[in-house]
Design an enzyme around this catalytic site. Structure first.
Site, mmCIF file in Angstrom:
data_model
loop_
_atom_site.group_PDB
_atom_site.id
_atom_site.type_symbol
_atom_site.label_atom_id
_atom_site.label_comp_id
_atom_site.label_asym_id
_atom_site.label_seq_id
_atom_site.Cartn_x
_atom_site.Cartn_y
_atom_site.Cartn_z
ATOM 1 N N HIS A 268 0.919 -1.067 -0.139
ATOM 2 C CA HIS A 268 0.109 0.076 0.237
ATOM 3 C C HIS A 268 0.821 1.197 -0.020
ATOM 4 O O HIS A 268 1.820 1.366 -0.951
ATOM 5 C CB HIS A 268 -0.816 -0.159 1.182
ATOM 6 N N HIS A 309 -2.006 -2.391 -9.974
ATOM 7 C CA HIS A 309 -3.188 -1.903 -8.784
ATOM 8 C C HIS A 309 -4.395 -2.768 -8.941
ATOM 9 O O HIS A 309 -4.925 -3.372 -9.905
ATOM 10 C CB HIS A 309 -3.641 -0.444 -9.310
ATOM 11 N N ASP A 365 2.936 5.516 -6.864
ATOM 12 C CA ASP A 365 4.181 5.255 -6.016
ATOM 13 C C ASP A 365 5.259 5.310 -7.078
ATOM 14 O O ASP A 365 6.457 5.435 -6.393
ATOM 15 C CB ASP A 365 4.021 4.127 -5.204
HETATM 16 N N1 CMC Z 1 4.972 -7.045 -10.287
HETATM 17 C C1 CMC Z 1 4.982 -7.938 -10.822
HETATM 18 N N2 CMC Z 1 3.845 -8.862 -11.007
HETATM 19 C C2 CMC Z 1 2.577 -8.144 -10.431
HETATM 20 C C3 CMC Z 1 2.789 -6.891 -10.033
HETATM 21 C C4 CMC Z 1 3.837 -6.350 -9.830
HETATM 22 N N3 CMC Z 1 3.898 -5.024 -9.563
HETATM 23 N N4 CMC Z 1 1.542 -6.755 -9.607
HETATM 24 C C5 CMC Z 1 0.581 -7.793 -9.735
HETATM 25 N N5 CMC Z 1 1.307 -8.589 -10.516
HETATM 26 C C6 CMC Z 1 0.944 -9.858 -11.135
HETATM 27 C C7 CMC Z 1 0.686 -10.798 -9.821
HETATM 28 O O1 CMC Z 1 1.973 -11.891 -9.531
HETATM 29 C C8 CMC Z 1 -0.290 -11.728 -10.703
HETATM 30 O O2 CMC Z 1 -0.017 -12.496 -11.607
HETATM 31 P P1 CMC Z 1 -0.601 -13.991 -11.966
HETATM 32 O O3 CMC Z 1 -1.883 -13.682 -12.264
HETATM 33 O O4 CMC Z 1 0.478 -14.476 -12.815
HETATM 34 O O5 CMC Z 1 -0.474 -14.719 -10.504
HETATM 35 C C9 CMC Z 1 -1.175 -10.628 -11.432
HETATM 36 O O6 CMC Z 1 -0.156 -9.395 -11.707
HETATM 37 C C10 CMC Z 1 -2.137 -9.842 -10.533
HETATM 38 O O7 CMC Z 1 -1.730 -9.447 -9.423
HETATM 39 P P2 CMC Z 1 -2.517 -9.639 -7.956
HETATM 40 O O8 CMC Z 1 -1.402 -9.551 -6.885
HETATM 41 O O9 CMC Z 1 -3.530 -10.417 -8.240
HETATM 42 O O10 CMC Z 1 -3.072 -8.335 -7.886
HETATM 43 P P3 CMC Z 1 -3.875 -7.280 -6.739
HETATM 44 O O11 CMC Z 1 -4.786 -6.466 -7.339
HETATM 45 O O12 CMC Z 1 -4.166 -8.206 -5.647
HETATM 46 O O13 CMC Z 1 -2.710 -6.331 -6.084
HETATM 47 C C11 CMC Z 1 -1.137 -4.633 -5.853
HETATM 48 C C12 CMC Z 1 -2.366 -5.168 -6.526
HETATM 49 C C13 CMC Z 1 -1.151 -3.316 -5.884
HETATM 50 C C14 CMC Z 1 -0.821 -5.090 -4.349
HETATM 51 C C15 CMC Z 1 -0.006 -5.417 -6.868
HETATM 52 O O14 CMC Z 1 -0.317 -4.883 -8.045
HETATM 53 C C16 CMC Z 1 1.471 -4.939 -6.241
HETATM 54 O O15 CMC Z 1 1.855 -5.843 -5.469
HETATM 55 N N6 CMC Z 1 2.032 -3.884 -6.821
HETATM 56 C C17 CMC Z 1 3.287 -3.702 -6.275
HETATM 57 C C18 CMC Z 1 3.067 -2.769 -5.007
HETATM 58 C C19 CMC Z 1 2.626 -1.605 -5.253
HETATM 59 O O16 CMC Z 1 3.222 -0.808 -6.180
HETATM 60 N N7 CMC Z 1 1.593 -0.991 -4.258
HETATM 61 C C20 CMC Z 1 1.144 0.376 -4.557
HETATM 62 C C21 CMC Z 1 -0.322 0.474 -4.901
HETATM 63 S S1 CMC Z 1 -0.906 1.976 -5.295
HETATM 64 C C22 CMC Z 1 -0.609 2.915 -3.943
HETATM 65 C C23 CMC Z 1 -1.748 2.637 -3.119
HETATM 66 O O17 CMC Z 1 -2.811 2.792 -3.281
HETATM 67 O O18 CMC Z 1 -1.428 2.204 -2.024
#
Ligand code: CMC
Length: 430
Positions: A268, A309, A365
């Protein structure tokens, strides 16, 4: 003739049920009528991480993740970032309408005159270790503030809520600054109410022996825009924490501490900090392909921080604004050397099928940390800066929850898959 309803057939019993569709949703509790035997609890929906559950009705923030749209109270984020200022946006987010001139003057006056904190807070912050993470200091000090304002428990008194709103928005910047000054070993600086909200914050951080701190107008403006961009983001992890903890009717300082703790995590608000660490670890442009390969192979759970996201499946509109803002800041501070790595990383990722097929784009971010670092903030201060802007949104979400007659104490159900009853075994027989 189309109807706003959903007909469900329970194949266990052959019975049919008609559920109303309202605002594009069915009420999950309506599923409870679906049961095989009358004594059963009834059907539930299973939705880990709330992937498809609306927990509230809200009028604060609208996001269309596919189109990359973000609006506060209907106003596009681009217009607010371009034409408004953080004080006005905070008023808009909390009250629902843009303020008239006198309303804005009063709002600013009240907030700036609630920036001082009790002197004991200094002693409290002094108690932290020299290398304590500022976010840990911020979160605990916000919780500690509840002990100074027992009147904040009067959550259903509109005047009390208004007062706590001034206090919270006013004091978060002071406490954030204290956390920084403590980490640096500098004396605490008192607020200067003549300055703007962002200008005063910069003063509390960076003022040394000069009698009057004069913020650089470009930096002051950039920080103000960053606060605007972070002011709210509908039902994210920390807003959900604010609502959920607030639903127990605890005071808003304690609820905000919970929201702040949620924000601290690297998935986050801690992501801006993680982006900078990642860019540093990559070190040079030629190492990017190897890094991307590691991310794609899922080695040691590495992610491309600042990408992806839950809601945006397109370029985060905030990231676009920040990218432009970075140029203004770098003109004053000199370019952050990590910018080239970030730009190249974005370029490569946006051409790579792994990221394209998963719709992973830069989020807020990805670039914000580069600006923060250029301004002179240590990396671990980044999530605290996020928290300052987001305080307006947390208050708006909390208040909306409190006044919503449909809301109750947040209490999800579970699917229990553990043991059935079994008898205790004394330790000698285990
Ligand atoms: N790098 C590599 N792979 C990723 C990433 C990433 N940053 N984000 C998602 N994926 C992949 C993930 O491994 C999954 O792949 P698969 O379908 O093969 O398993 C797919 O994309 C879907 O990801 P998810 O984890 O199911 O998506 P989510 O909606 O649960 O997660 C998230 C959203 C923001 C937690 C995630 O994209 C992430 O960890 N990003 C990096 C951390 C980040 O930048 N966070 C800031 C968010 S914006 C500011 C805020 O509001 O806090």
């Amino acid at each position: 003739m189309p109807k706003d309803s959903l007909t469900i057939t329970d194949n266990r019993t052959g019975k049919q049920y008609e559920l109303q569709i309202e605002n594009g949703a069915i009420r999950a509790s309506e599923l409870r009528q679906i049961k095989v035997k009358p004594e059963e609890f009834g059907l539930m929906s299973y939705d880990p991480a709330f992937m498809n559950t609306a927990s509230c009705k809200s009028k604060v923030t609208f996001i269309d993740g596919d189109k990359g749209i973000l609006r506060y109270r209907g106003y596009p984020i681009e217009q607010l970032a371009e034409e408004s200022n953080f004080m006005e946006v905070a008023y808009l987010v909390v009250h629902g309408e843009l303020p008239k001139k006198e309303e804005l003057e009063n709002w600013k006056y009240q907030i700036m005159h609630h920036t001082y904190v009790h002197e004991n807070i200094k002693k409290f912050v002094d108690g932290f270790h020299y290398d304590a993470h500022p976010m840990g200091m911020f979160t605990s000090t916000m919780a500690a503030l509840s002990t100074f304002y027992p009147d904040a428990k009067e959550i259903f008194d509109p005047q009390s809520r208004q007062l706590q709103t001034y206090r919270l928005i006013g004091k978060v910047s002071t406490i954030a600054a204290y956390a920084y000054r403590h980490a640096m070993g500098f004396p605490y600086t008192y607020p200067d109410n003549d300055l703007s909200y962002a200008g005063n914050f910069l003063g509390m951080l960076f003022k040394m022996s000069e009698p009057k701190y004069k913020p650089n107008p470009t930096i002051e403006k950039a920080l103000d825009v960053l606060f605007i961009l972070h002011a709210d983001h509908e039902q994210n992890c920390s807003a959900n924490a604010m609502r959920s903890v607030g639903s127990s009717y605890v005071d808003p300082f304690s609820a905000l501490a919970a929201a702040s703790a949620a924000l601290y995590g690297p998935l986050h608000g801690g992501a801006n900090e993680a982006v900078l660490r990642m860019l540093k670890e990559i070190g040079s442009k030629d190492k990017i392909p190897a890094f991307i390969k590691e991310v794609k192979e899922g080695k040691s759970d590495k992610r491309l921080m600042g990408f992806g996201h839950r809601v945006y499946k397109n370029y985060d509109p905030r990231a676009k604004i920040i990218k432009k803002l970075a140029d203004d800041v770098f003109e004053v501070t000199g370019k952050n050397p990590l910018l080239d790595i970030a730009l190249e990383l974005e370029r490569i990722a946006l051409q790579d099928d792994y990221f394209v097929s998963r719709k992973l784009y830069p989020n807020v971010d990805f670039y914000s940390g580069l600006i923060y670092q250029a301004i002179g903030f240590p990396v671990d201060m980044f999530p605290v800066l996020f928290a300052i802007g987001r305080t307006a949104g947390w208050i708006a979400q909390w208040q909306e929850m409190l006044l919503d007659k449909e809301q109750k104490i947040a209490r999800p159900r579970q699917l229990y898959l553990g043991y059935d009853q079994r008898d205790y075994v004394p330790i000698v027989r285990r």
